[in-house]
Design a protein around this motif. Structure first.
Motif, PDB file in Angstrom:
ATOM      1  N   ALA A 590      47.560  11.241  72.455  1.00  0.00           N
ATOM      2  CA  ALA A 590      47.875  11.837  73.761  1.00  0.00           C
ATOM      3  C   ALA A 590      48.434  10.781  74.710  1.00  0.00           C
ATOM      4  N   VAL A 591      47.820   9.602  74.712  1.00  0.00           N
ATOM      5  CA  VAL A 591      48.289   8.528  75.590  1.00  0.00           C
ATOM      6  C   VAL A 591      49.696   8.095  75.198  1.00  0.00           C
ATOM      7  N   VAL A 592      49.910   7.917  73.904  1.00  0.00           N
ATOM      8  CA  VAL A 592      51.221   7.431  73.452  1.00  0.00           C
ATOM      9  C   VAL A 592      52.301   8.471  73.740  1.00  0.00           C
ATOM     10  N   ALA A 593      51.984   9.737  73.473  1.00  0.00           N
ATOM     11  CA  ALA A 593      52.962  10.790  73.747  1.00  0.00           C
ATOM     12  C   ALA A 593      53.280  10.827  75.233  1.00  0.00           C
ATOM     13  N   CYS A 594      52.250  10.722  76.020  1.00  0.00           N
ATOM     14  CA  CYS A 594      52.426  10.717  77.480  1.00  0.00           C
ATOM     15  C   CYS A 594      53.284   9.531  77.896  1.00  0.00           C
ATOM     16  N   SER A 595      52.976   8.376  77.316  1.00  0.00           N
ATOM     17  CA  SER A 595      53.674   7.156  77.696  1.00  0.00           C
ATOM     18  C   SER A 595      55.156   7.215  77.328  1.00  0.00           C
ATOM     19  N   ASN A 596      55.472   7.962  76.283  1.00  0.00           N
ATOM     20  CA  ASN A 596      56.868   8.094  75.872  1.00  0.00           C
ATOM     21  C   ASN A 596      57.641   9.084  76.723  1.00  0.00           C
ATOM     22  N   ASP A 597      56.925   9.836  77.548  1.00  0.00           N
ATOM     23  CA  ASP A 597      57.571  10.838  78.401  1.00  0.00           C
ATOM     24  C   ASP A 597      58.068  10.163  79.671  1.00  0.00           C
ATOM     25  N   PRO A 598      59.353  10.146  79.909  1.00  0.00           N
ATOM     26  CA  PRO A 598      59.856   9.456  81.108  1.00  0.00           C
ATOM     27  C   PRO A 598      59.348  10.048  82.412  1.00  0.00           C
ATOM     28  N   ASN A 599      58.832  11.272  82.349  1.00  0.00           N
ATOM     29  CA  ASN A 599      58.301  11.885  83.568  1.00  0.00           C
ATOM     30  C   ASN A 599      56.805  11.679  83.717  1.00  0.00           C
ATOM     31  N   ALA A 600      56.194  10.985  82.767  1.00  0.00           N
ATOM     32  CA  ALA A 600      54.754  10.763  82.853  1.00  0.00           C
ATOM     33  C   ALA A 600      54.446   9.805  83.988  1.00  0.00           C
ATOM     34  N   TYR A 601      53.212   9.843  84.458  1.00  0.00           N
ATOM     35  CA  TYR A 601      52.900   9.029  85.627  1.00  0.00           C
ATOM     36  C   TYR A 601      51.698   8.125  85.449  1.00  0.00           C
ATOM     37  N   SER A 602      50.679   8.544  84.749  1.00  0.00           N
ATOM     38  CA  SER A 602      49.502   7.669  84.688  1.00  0.00           C
ATOM     39  C   SER A 602      48.929   7.578  83.280  1.00  0.00           C
ATOM     40  N   CYS A 603      48.998   8.659  82.532  1.00  0.00           N
ATOM     41  CA  CYS A 603      48.552   8.668  81.134  1.00  0.00           C
ATOM     42  C   CYS A 603      47.121   8.168  80.982  1.00  0.00           C
ATOM     43  N   GLY A 604      46.267   8.538  81.913  1.00  0.00           N
ATOM     44  CA  GLY A 604      44.848   8.171  81.794  1.00  0.00           C
ATOM     45  C   GLY A 604      44.610   6.684  81.887  1.00  0.00           C
ATOM     46  N   ASN A 605      45.530   5.981  82.553  1.00  0.00           N
ATOM     47  CA  ASN A 605      45.501   4.519  82.614  1.00  0.00           C
ATOM     48  C   ASN A 605      45.658   3.903  81.225  1.00  0.00           C
ATOM     49  N   GLY A 606      46.386   4.573  80.372  1.00  0.00           N
ATOM     50  CA  GLY A 606      46.760   4.001  79.080  1.00  0.00           C
ATOM     51  C   GLY A 606      48.271   4.029  78.968  1.00  0.00           C
ATOM     52  N   PHE A 607      48.810   3.193  78.135  1.00  0.00           N
ATOM     53  CA  PHE A 607      50.261   3.208  77.971  1.00  0.00           C
ATOM     54  C   PHE A 607      50.661   2.397  76.745  1.00  0.00           C
TER      55      PHE A 607
END
Lengths: 742, 258
Positions: A590-607
């Motif tokens: 979930a964090v990695v997918a979020c981090s790959n999204d250019p519109n993501a913002y915090s990703c649970g403080n993971g990236f």
């Protein structure tokens, strides 16, 4: 019976969890009949009932802009209002437009009441009624009058809440019991009140000059004879020498509360405090290996809820947090750690000239440098610290654990703590013995010159005799950077944001002391220096990061991207704790997918940070033969070292002793809950290094915190080199770089 | 002096003076003594639980637990932490709307996990500022296990309304059947740029068996501002550095030498 509604359940839960109020510990000074505090038992007091109380007092005061205020301005804050005052007929309004006040206590020579307390145990108490802000209060001891510029800090006690409050908002704060005078010699120099708005101010908030707190009823009550007799002592035997309330400081027994901070005295507050810190470790800690050790912290802290003495309370926190092996973990602090080293820098080495010692005994700290003072005049580079208080150094250091700490990988402990051992010896007033051998031939025991220095005689004894101790002065302390010699020299070579390079004999040397953020002072210059040093395809690179205090991800990336070749390493996954769901891969995905999204913002403080994302040059020194020098490397410098292990272009070797700290994640400061100097810190992530873009996210999760990077070539400073001015590690690295491959 | 005592004393003064020659037959004015203050106890976190997933429950700003943002995601020109009477007996963060062109939002960091989660906070209006909370935006934003970033709005508990020291307070709550993973971001601000008071931020795990007994809040897509602020908070808390060690000093202003 009606079924409880969900909200009722929550409220009940909150009530059970949160509103525990311990057995009432009524303030002895509070008169329930009048609603007033009575200071009838005060040995000395400051009731704030009139200007005359402060006439002649030494005062340092500042407004919220840092402008100096005079005594009159402080006196103008007195308020003659017996109804509002909790004691007597007046109070003082502090905070807001009078943000910092140090009030000198009367000198014992000039005040009989103060003089009478020299050998007494006392308690300081005050009341405050926040009206928009609150002040923190602390007592400080110095080696001279508080306004003497040559005076050095000796001790401090921070006042803490008792949990006693009144229905109109007054709060009681106390020091807890302490021996009034340091070793019966120095009375507290001053009491300081600091507006807690500073925290918000440095968090970016604004200053409310109208916010105030009423302060009243400052009293010192005599509790009886001092608990600690100021006798001579040695740290390893301080329990025997100084008793259950004392510690050994500068060679004399003093009250532990002055040096280590008073324990939280109120049982209910103390229990909540311990529970809260355990909760933080169990839930906020991000390192996976440290998380598995959280139970050790809970077990270590649990006894403190029942009872606590100064000799054990805060030192137990410091020891417990080290059990995590989280290089970013630091315990909350209520007193300052030892800082003085008398200008002497000792670092781990090998006394190879002492031929009669066995191999293990030769691994002792060596003098790398000494200041221009009476202690430095006795010492020379290469002198080996062989005994402290008559004990082998390792044995003494184990007994000095309250003064020596290393939260990171234990494999690096000997290297990282070597300079701390001398700080601790100076703090304790120990007798240190150095062994000198002029070389080049090794010395038998009979040929060794021993230099024995009684640090207590140079410090504590002199202070007790009415003299001064220049070795304790701030100006006498030196920055120790773990280097015997440097491949790059500059006046600011020890500064954190320094980066410098030099070419010698075909070797490009790059020296750094950390990986600073570009936006801090000196950050831009650091980026420019590093880019320049690694940007022109150098063939032989000596990278000296022996003093590596970490910093920023972008700076890590700048170095790594230039030294790595395309495909050497893909990315780093910075991952917060998933609280027990670490192994199923789903939260990481979930964090990695979020981090790959250019519109993501915090990703649970993971990236996911891909190597080269910082935008600097890429692979400009990928083919260079690279020697990396390590010693004291934490966090950002852990990452740099770890990434350089992945190089496939030029050959890479890591030279040094010990290990980097193994702190793979970001550090967050924890909150101060009871007015501590600091609430401590913790690493809130762990890291997985990703070799390629298609590496699966499921399966074994290779978190790396707690294990630092070990050197490929174990090499330490030799005494035989030191006496001739040679840096063993530097020369080994140079020799390898210049080796002609067959 | 409480209101009753004040009224009685005023009444006595008025009765004693009305229609009298001030120089003749003065009667001593007897003011009733206010009731003596009483001593009581306060727990470390007031009425809040120790087991609170917020990093800095007392909003001390002494760690990385709280941030405040002005318009866009710049620093606001004004926000303050004050100690005053509050429903939880804990300090209050003041977010002065009129002093901040574009408003001000407080952001608190909390560690969450995939467990049922209860969130609550108390919001207030400054004395004389009424009790209208219709312009308030208070939410939790975070990353959920399916990889989506969502927000959950906290809603007012009308039954909680109370006035303390002239300040109107109301509790806002949300219950989640499953919390976000990692760290989440709590945000509170006022869309109408009215001054907002904030205290008692609490996040606690709910019993796993709580199940459908709770009216769980429905996550929604985060607003643009929520996304910006969470990103800004993360940017400001990514240090790979050594733990700080304070040093003692002679008396000096704490700002000196920084």
């Amino acid at each position: 019976m009606p079924r409880p509604r969900p909200r009722d359940t929550v409220l009940w839960l909150l009530a059970v969890l949160g509103t525990f109020v311990g057995a009432t510990a009524a303030s002895a000074a509070f008169d329930a009949a009048t609603g007033k505090v009575v200071m009838a038992n005060a040995a000395w007091s400051l009731p704030f009932d009139g200007r005359a109380e402060l006439d002649g007092a030494s005062v340092f005061a500042y407004d919220s802009n840092g402008e100096v205020l005079d005594l009159t301005a402080v006196q103008d804050r007195l308020l003659d209002d017996g109804e509002r005052a909790i004691e007597g007929t007046g109070l003082i309004r502090l905070g807001g437009d009078i943000s910092y006040v140090s009030v000198g206590l009367p000198s014992p020579d000039a005040n009989a009441a103060i003089d009478a307390l020299r050998d007494r145990r006392v308690r300081a108490t005050l009341w405050q009624r926040p009206r928009g802000t609150r002040v923190g209060a602390s007592l400080s001891w110095f080696t001279g009058a508080y306004d003497d510029p040559n005076a050095s800090w000796l001790a401090s006690v921070t006042l803490q809440p008792t949990g006693n409050v009144t229905d109109d908002g007054w709060e009681e704060w106390t020091s807890g019991p302490f021996d009034f005078a340091w070793a019966g010699r120095f009375a507290p120099a001053f009491i300081t009140f600091t507006d807690e708005q500073y925290y918000v101010y440095y968090g970016g908030g604004s200053w409310d000059v109208e916010a105030q707190t009423y302060v009243d009823g400052l009293e010192i009550v005599d509790l009886g004879p001092a608990a600690v007799t100021p006798t001579a002592c040695a740290l390893p035997s301080e329990r025997t020498d100084c008793g259950d309330e004392g510690v050994c400081h500068l060679g004399v027994c003093v009250d532990a509360a002055l040096r280590l901070g008073a324990p939280l005295e109120d049982a209910a507050l103390r229990a909540d405090y311990v529970d809260r810190r355990v909760f933080e470790v169990e839930h906020f800690e991000g390192g996976r290996a440290p998380r598995a050790r959280a139970g050790l912290v809970a077990a270590a802290l649990a006894p403190l809820k029942e009872a606590a003495r100064a000799v054990e309370f805060w030192p137990t926190f410091a020891a417990a947090y080290q059990l995590l092996v989280d290089g970013h973990a630091s315990a909350p602090m209520v007193s300052y750690p030892s800082y003085a080293n008398g200008g002497v820098c000792l670092h781990a080495g090998e006394a190879d000239l002492l031929s009669d010692l066995d191999a293990e005994e030769r691994l002792v700290p060596l003098v790398f440098s000494a200041g221009d003072n009476e202690l430095g005049a006795l010492l020379a580079p290469g002198d080996a610290l062989v005994r402290v208080d008559g004990l082998p150094v390792r044995e003494w250091a184990a007994a000095a654990s309250r003064l020596i700490s290393h939260p990171g990988d234990p494999a690096g402990r000997d290297v990282v703590t070597a300079p701390q051992i001398f700080n601790a010896a100076l703090d304790a007033g120990a007798i240190v013995t150095f062994a000198r051998c002029a070389g080049p031939a090794a010395c038998a025991t009979s040929e060794v010159e021993e230099i024995t220095v009684d640090l207590g005689a140079l410090t504590g004894d002199r202070l007790l005799d009415g003299g001064t101790a220049p070795l304790l002065a701030y100006s006498a302390s030196a920055t120790c950077d773990f280097r015997f010699r440097r491949p790059v020299e500059a006046p600011d070579v020890k500064d954190y944001a320094f980066a410098g390079s030099a070419d010698e004999g075909g070797v490009r040397s790059l020296l750094i002391n950390g990986v600073p953020d570009r936006y801090m002072e000196g950050g831009d210059a650091w980026f420019d220096h590093v880019t320049s040093a690694l940007g022109d395809d150098p063939t032989l690179v000596l990278f000296d990061e022996r003093s590596g205090a970490g910093g920023s991800i972008d700076a890590v990336d700048l170095i790594a991207a230039m030294l790595l070749a395309d495909g050497d390493s893909y990315a780093m996954d910075f991952l917060p704790s998933f609280e027990g769901a670490e192994d199923d891969g789903a939260p990481r995905a979930a964090v990695v997918a979020c981090s790959n999204d250019p519109n993501a913002y915090s990703c649970g403080n993971g990236f996911r940070y891909r190597i080269g994302d910082g935008g600097g040059p890429v692979a400009s020194a990928a083919d260079a033969k690279l020697a990396v020098l390590i010693a004291d490397d934490v966090s950002g410098n852990d990452y740099v070292t770890r990434l350089l292990k992945e190089r496939s272009g030029g050959a890479t070797r890591i030279f040094g002793d010990g290990a980097t700290w193994g702190a793979f994640g970001v550090i967050w400061s924890m909150a101060a809950h009871v007015g501590e100097l600091m609430g401590g810190s913790m690493q809130v992530q762990d890291t997985i290094f990703v070799d390629s873009v298609d590496e699966p996210l499921t399966g074994e999760q290779r978190f790396e915190t707690s294990t630092g990077i070990r050197p490929d070539v174990v090499v330490r400073q030799l005494q035989s080199d030191a006496v001739f001015g040679r840096d063993t590690v530097l020369e080994a690295a140079r020799a390898w770089l210049l080796e002609v491959q067959p | 002096m409480n209101r009753l005592a004040l009224s009685l004393s005023l009444l006595i003064v008025v009765c004693a003076c009305r229609g009298r020659d001030p120089d003749v037959g003065k009667l001593p004015v007897v003011e009733p003594k206010p009731p003596a203050r009483t001593l009581t106890r306060r727990a470390l976190f007031g009425a809040m639980p120790v087991e609170n997933r917020f990093q800095d429950p007392l909003i001390t700003f002494s760690g990385t637990g709280w941030f405040a943002f002005g318009s866009g995601y710049s620093w606001p020109t004004s926000y303050r932490r004050v100690d005053q009477s509050s429903p939880t007996g804990t300090p209050v963060l003041v977010l002065p709307g009129p002093e901040n062109n574009g408003g001000v939002t407080a952001l608190g960091q909390l560690k969450t996990a995939r467990t049922p989660l209860h969130l609550e906070t108390w919001l207030g209006r400054e004395e004389g500022g009424g009790d209208d909370f219709s312009g308030v935006d208070v939410s939790l934003v975070g990353l959920f296990a399916d990889g989506e970033e969502r927000a959950v709005s906290l809603t007012i508990d009308e039954s909680s309304r109370q006035v303390l020291g002239g300040v109107a307070w109301a509790r806002f709550t949300a219950d989640l059947d499953e919390g976000p993973v990692g760290w989440a971001y709590f945000m509170a601000g006022d869309g109408n740029e009215e001054t907002l008071l904030l205290t008692g931020a609490v996040a606690v795990d709910l019993p796993a068996q709580a199940g459908a007994a709770f009216g769980f809040s429905k996550p929604r897509a985060p607003s643009a501002r929520e996304r910006e602020l969470a990103a800004a908070a993360r940017e400001r808390s990514q240090q790979l550095a050594l733990a700080p060690r304070p040093r003692p000093s002679r008396p000096k202003h704490p700002a000196a030498g920084r």
